[in-house]
Design a protein around this motif. Structure first.
Motif, PDB file in Angstrom:
ATOM      1  N   MET A   1       0.836  -1.206   0.000  1.00 41.95           N
ATOM      2  CA  MET A   1       0.000   0.000   0.000  1.00 41.95           C
ATOM      3  C   MET A   1       0.869   1.253   0.000  1.00 41.95           C
ATOM      4  N   LYS A   2       1.950   1.173   0.796  1.00 43.02           N
ATOM      5  CA  LYS A   2       2.916   2.275   0.850  1.00 43.02           C
ATOM      6  C   LYS A   2       3.529   2.516  -0.531  1.00 43.02           C
ATOM      7  N   GLU A   3       3.947   1.409  -1.174  1.00 39.40           N
ATOM      8  CA  GLU A   3       4.570   1.524  -2.493  1.00 39.40           C
ATOM      9  C   GLU A   3       3.592   2.057  -3.530  1.00 39.40           C
ATOM     10  N   VAL A  19       9.293  12.697  -2.718  1.00 40.30           N
ATOM     11  CA  VAL A  19       8.101  11.962  -2.264  1.00 40.30           C
ATOM     12  C   VAL A  19       8.519  10.890  -1.266  1.00 40.30           C
ATOM     13  N   HIS A  20       7.945  10.917  -0.061  1.00 42.81           N
ATOM     14  CA  HIS A  20       8.076   9.728   0.760  1.00 42.81           C
ATOM     15  C   HIS A  20       6.868   9.541   1.661  1.00 42.81           C
ATOM     16  N   VAL A  21       6.664   8.303   2.037  1.00 41.62           N
ATOM     17  CA  VAL A  21       5.447   7.934   2.747  1.00 41.62           C
ATOM     18  C   VAL A  21       5.831   7.283   4.070  1.00 41.62           C
ATOM     19  N   SER A  22       5.235   7.766   5.159  1.00 43.41           N
ATOM     20  CA  SER A  22       5.431   7.056   6.421  1.00 43.41           C
ATOM     21  C   SER A  22       4.114   6.421   6.840  1.00 43.41           C
ATOM     22  N   VAL A  23       4.224   5.303   7.516  1.00 49.25           N
ATOM     23  CA  VAL A  23       3.055   4.476   7.802  1.00 49.25           C
ATOM     24  C   VAL A  23       2.860   4.326   9.300  1.00 49.25           C
ATOM     25  N   VAL A  24       1.620   4.564   9.749  1.00 52.72           N
ATOM     26  CA  VAL A  24       1.265   4.277  11.132  1.00 52.72           C
ATOM     27  C   VAL A  24       0.186   3.203  11.058  1.00 52.72           C
ATOM     28  N   GLU A  25       0.519   2.014  11.511  1.00 48.29           N
ATOM     29  CA  GLU A  25      -0.410   0.920  11.333  1.00 48.29           C
ATOM     30  C   GLU A  25      -1.133   0.574  12.631  1.00 48.29           C
ATOM     31  N   GLY A  26      -2.451   0.591  12.568  1.00 44.34           N
ATOM     32  CA  GLY A  26      -3.264   0.175  13.698  1.00 44.34           C
ATOM     33  C   GLY A  26      -3.833  -1.207  13.436  1.00 44.34           C
ATOM     34  N   GLU A  27      -4.682  -1.676  14.342  1.00 49.06           N
ATOM     35  CA  GLU A  27      -5.219  -3.009  14.179  1.00 49.06           C
ATOM     36  C   GLU A  27      -6.189  -3.088  12.998  1.00 49.06           C
ATOM     37  N   ARG A  28      -7.027  -2.045  12.887  1.00 48.12           N
ATOM     38  CA  ARG A  28      -8.050  -2.093  11.838  1.00 48.12           C
ATOM     39  C   ARG A  28      -7.882  -1.013  10.792  1.00 48.12           C
ATOM     40  N   SER A  29      -6.959  -0.084  11.059  1.00 47.15           N
ATOM     41  CA  SER A  29      -6.752   0.960  10.070  1.00 47.15           C
ATOM     42  C   SER A  29      -5.269   1.228   9.882  1.00 47.15           C
ATOM     43  N   ILE A  30      -4.973   1.840   8.774  1.00 52.22           N
ATOM     44  CA  ILE A  30      -3.592   2.161   8.467  1.00 52.22           C
ATOM     45  C   ILE A  30      -3.548   3.624   7.995  1.00 52.22           C
ATOM     46  N   LYS A  69      -8.877  -0.305   6.835  1.00 59.18           N
ATOM     47  CA  LYS A  69      -9.325   1.002   6.409  1.00 59.18           C
ATOM     48  C   LYS A  69      -8.065   1.860   6.230  1.00 59.18           C
ATOM     49  N   ALA A  70      -7.915   2.486   5.080  1.00 56.67           N
ATOM     50  CA  ALA A  70      -6.716   3.291   4.840  1.00 56.67           C
ATOM     51  C   ALA A  70      -7.054   4.770   4.903  1.00 56.67           C
ATOM     52  N   ILE A  71      -6.200   5.528   5.578  1.00 51.72           N
ATOM     53  CA  ILE A  71      -6.371   6.974   5.640  1.00 51.72           C
ATOM     54  C   ILE A  71      -5.106   7.613   5.073  1.00 51.72           C
ATOM     55  N   VAL A  72      -5.283   8.453   4.054  1.00 48.79           N
ATOM     56  CA  VAL A  72      -4.121   9.115   3.455  1.00 48.79           C
ATOM     57  C   VAL A  72      -4.095  10.563   3.930  1.00 48.79           C
ATOM     58  N   GLU A  73      -2.999  10.937   4.584  1.00 52.91           N
ATOM     59  CA  GLU A  73      -2.816  12.324   5.014  1.00 52.91           C
ATOM     60  C   GLU A  73      -1.733  12.952   4.153  1.00 52.91           C
ATOM     61  N   ILE A  74      -2.019  14.156   3.672  1.00 50.63           N
ATOM     62  CA  ILE A  74      -1.018  14.831   2.846  1.00 50.63           C
ATOM     63  C   ILE A  74      -0.321  15.901   3.677  1.00 50.63           C
ATOM     64  N   ILE A  75       0.997  15.798   3.752  1.00 50.05           N
ATOM     65  CA  ILE A  75       1.772  16.677   4.604  1.00 50.05           C
ATOM     66  C   ILE A  75       2.850  17.341   3.764  1.00 50.05           C
ATOM     67  N   ASP A  76       3.041  18.659   3.943  1.00 48.61           N
ATOM     68  CA  ASP A  76       4.092  19.315   3.145  1.00 48.61           C
ATOM     69  C   ASP A  76       5.389  19.445   3.938  1.00 48.61           C
TER      70      ASP A  76
END
Lengths: 76, 206
Positions: A1-3, A19-30, A69-76
């Motif tokens: 998903m990160k890729e 561009v880079h992506v950091s991931v915070v993974e929870g039990e039911r959401s990412i 459930k995936a949540i995408v946050e856009i951060i500058d």
């Protein structure tokens, strides 16, 4: 998903190296935090958030197959 | 991603190689112009002793959009074929395979999202053509389905004498609904509400 998120973001920005992506993974959401160069922020959001929405829709489709459930946050 | 680069080298060949590498395309997909050649002077200008070329990506740039779609498809774990067809105005990317539901999404939402991203990749490659990304003719089937629903709803509107609202649809589908009823003299259609909840309203005349 990160890729996948990296692939999509790199396709729309001018500076793919930033561009880079950091991931915070929870039990039911990412939570995927997308970082881009400040000048590219508009590129990943798009008019009326059209591009950000497209990116989220595709990432969510890939999350479905992982049962999360995936949540995408856009951060500058 | 640049679509045109200029490079210098000791020979024309060397300069072309460097430019192709920078663009990341094969020679058959590039247009090569020699700006300066060793030992020759152009327009009376003094030659620096170096060769200079300008290399630009030609039609093959659509391949970038195709490989992007192909990668998205594989990330979604879908076993599908991705094919490109291109004419003077339109670039079509067709995906075929089984279990494409995930790729298409609710009311084609995911397919449209893939099209949005691939379209940007295409424009960045310098191709200003309309892009259509389709999966197993979904777009055509969807258009037929929308038209059919619009016609049924129009019959209901006429029968009951009341306006009928269709489900919220994207702009493309709404257009299909309007087109399906434009020659129907018993009703007229309008769109109301805001996206993504915008709906077609079918109103009986008289």
């Amino acid at each position: 998903m990160k890729e996948l998120l990296e692939l999509l973001a790199k396709a729309v920005v001018d500076d793919p190296d930033s561009v880079h992506v950091s991931v915070v993974e929870g039990e039911r959401s990412i939570i995927l935090q997308l970082h881009v160069a400040p000048d590219d922020l508009g590129k990943v959001i798009g008019k009326q958030g059209r591009i950000a929405k497209a990116i989220r829709v595709i990432v969510k489709a890939s999350a479905v197959k992982e049962g999360k459930k995936a949540i995408v946050e856009i951060i500058d | 991603m640049d679509t045109v680069v200029e490079r210098e080298g000791n020979t024309v060949e060397e300069a072309v190689e460097a430019a192709l590498l920078e663009l990341g395309v094969d020679r058959e997909k590039a247009k090569i112009e020699v700006l300066e050649e060793k030992g020759k002077s152009f327009f009376g200008r003094k030659n620096s002793g170096k060769a200079k070329v300008r290399v630009s990506i030609t039609g093959g740039g659509a391949d970038r959009a195709v490989s992007l779609v192909r990668e998205i498809v594989s990330y979604l774990d879908i076993d599908g074929q991705v094919e490109l067809s291109e004419d003077d105005d339109v670039v079509r990317i067709d995906i075929s395979g089984s279990n494409l539901g995930l790729l298409i999404g609710k009311r084609g939402e995911t397919l449209s999202a893939v099209q949005t991203i691939a379209n940007i990749a295409l424009k960045k490659a310098g191709i200003n053509k309309k892009l259509i990304v389709d999966a197993e003719n979904y777009r055509e089937r969807r258009a037929e389905n929308v038209k059919e629903k619009a016609i049924q709803a129009a019959e209901r509107a006429v029968r009951t004498g009341r306006a009928v609202l269709l489900n919220p649809m994207n702009s493309y589908d709404r257009r299909m609904a309007h087109l399906a009823l434009q020659d129907n003299s018993k009703v007229y259609t309008v769109s109301e509400g805001e996206d993504p909840g915008r709906q077609v309203k079918i109103i009986p005349r008289g």
